[in-house]
Design an enzyme around this catalytic site. Structure first.
Site, PDB file in Angstrom:
ATOM      1  N   GLU A  29      -2.093  -5.147  -3.820  1.00 53.73           N
ATOM      2  CA  GLU A  29      -1.130  -4.390  -3.024  1.00 53.73           C
ATOM      3  C   GLU A  29      -0.042  -5.309  -2.469  1.00 53.73           C
ATOM      4  O   GLU A  29       1.135  -4.917  -2.396  1.00 53.73           O
ATOM      5  CB  GLU A  29      -1.853  -3.678  -1.885  1.00 53.73           C
ATOM      6  CG  GLU A  29      -2.776  -2.562  -2.354  1.00 53.73           C
ATOM      7  CD  GLU A  29      -3.554  -1.909  -1.231  1.00 53.73           C
ATOM      8  OE1 GLU A  29      -3.999  -0.768  -1.413  1.00 53.73           O
ATOM      9  OE2 GLU A  29      -3.726  -2.552  -0.171  1.00 53.73           O
TER      10      GLU A  29
ATOM     11  N   ASP B 266       0.834  -1.198   0.000  1.00 50.43           N
ATOM     12  CA  ASP B 266       0.000   0.000   0.000  1.00 50.43           C
ATOM     13  C   ASP B 266       0.869   1.250   0.000  1.00 50.43           C
ATOM     14  O   ASP B 266       0.615   2.212  -0.737  1.00 50.43           O
ATOM     15  CB  ASP B 266      -0.923  -0.028   1.214  1.00 50.43           C
ATOM     16  CG  ASP B 266      -1.769   1.227   1.339  1.00 50.43           C
ATOM     17  OD1 ASP B 266      -2.546   1.507   0.398  1.00 50.43           O
ATOM     18  OD2 ASP B 266      -1.664   1.923   2.357  1.00 50.43           O
TER      19      ASP B 266
END
Length: 243
Positions: A128, A56
């Site tokens: 992610e 992320d």
């Protein structure tokens, strides 16, 4: 070669996924971990959660880097709005679907029966996690190249306008002395996994404007944009003035 896997399925060849990613892992266990949901057999720390946490942050940095280079005249606020659009979970899920990631996921039996291979939240998390795995495997440059390959076209053609239509409409309404715009759902069509929402925006004293989208939030944005276009307050130049 593929071999029997969970529930009698053949385990997909990860080389196919690496081709889609544009990155061949030196340590393929990183990729396997990035594809492992917490419902799969094994320790909790063996799932993709830690890699998702890292990915992320790497995604945010990589996209910010791309925006900074691609739009040298853009102001911070415009880049921030575009960044938020590109790194949101919905966009990550779109990227995961483009990679056909669902077939490679390692899931518990209950998640499989529940349709988790098409679950956009899980796919976004795994997207992610893969970015985080690429960062560990090959460093920032490897992760940046992977992100640019996957998100680059979306950067050039963002899902939403560079400016936020709802914010622009609210600012215009306040400046003209109108009440704050309100939004109401007028209908919903499509299957549960791919709904289409129809939303109307209302400003007292003016005609409503309606639009639709794959979520209430996006439908509201589209309705606000439709209102602004109708009143000649929104144009293509407003979307791309920093392009």
């Amino acid at each position: 070669m593929s071999k029997p896997g969970e529930g009698g399925r053949k385990t997909p060849d990860l080389a196919k996924l690496e081709t889609a990613l544009g990155h061949v892992f030196a340590d393929r266990t990183l990729l396997t971990t990035a594809l492992t949901h917490m419902s799969a057999d094994g320790p909790r720390l063996g799932s993709y959660q830690r890699l998702e946490f890292l990915g992320d942050r790497v995604l945010g940095l990589s996209v910010a880097d791309m925006l900074f280079r691609r739009y040298p005249l853009a102001e911070e606020g415009d880049m921030s709005r575009r960044l938020a659009d590109l790194v949101r979970k919905e966009t990550c899920a779109e990227v995961a679907l483009a990679w056909d990631l669902g077939q490679f996921m390692r899931l518990g039996e209950g998640e499989i029966l529940g349709g988790a291979r098409k679950n956009k939240a899980i796919l976004a998390d795994a997207c992610e996690a893969i970015i985080g795995a690429a960062f560990i495997d090959g460093g920032y440059e490897a992760a940046r190249v992977l992100v640019e390959r996957a998100f680059g076209e979306r950067l050039l053609k963002p899902v939403r306008p560079l400016r936020d239509a709802k914010t622009a409409l609210q600012e215009w309404a306040q400046g003209q002395g109108y009440p704050t715009p309100t939004y109401s759902e007028r209908g919903r069509t499509g299957p549960d996994h791919a709904p289409v929402f129809r939303v109307a925006v209302r400003i007292t004293g003016l005609d409503d404007a309606e639009a639709q989208g794959p979520s209430k939030r996006l439908a509201e944005q589209a309705a606000a944009e439709a209102f602004l276009r109708r009143e000649s307050l929104w144009s293509e130049t407003m979307e791309n003035d920093n392009g």
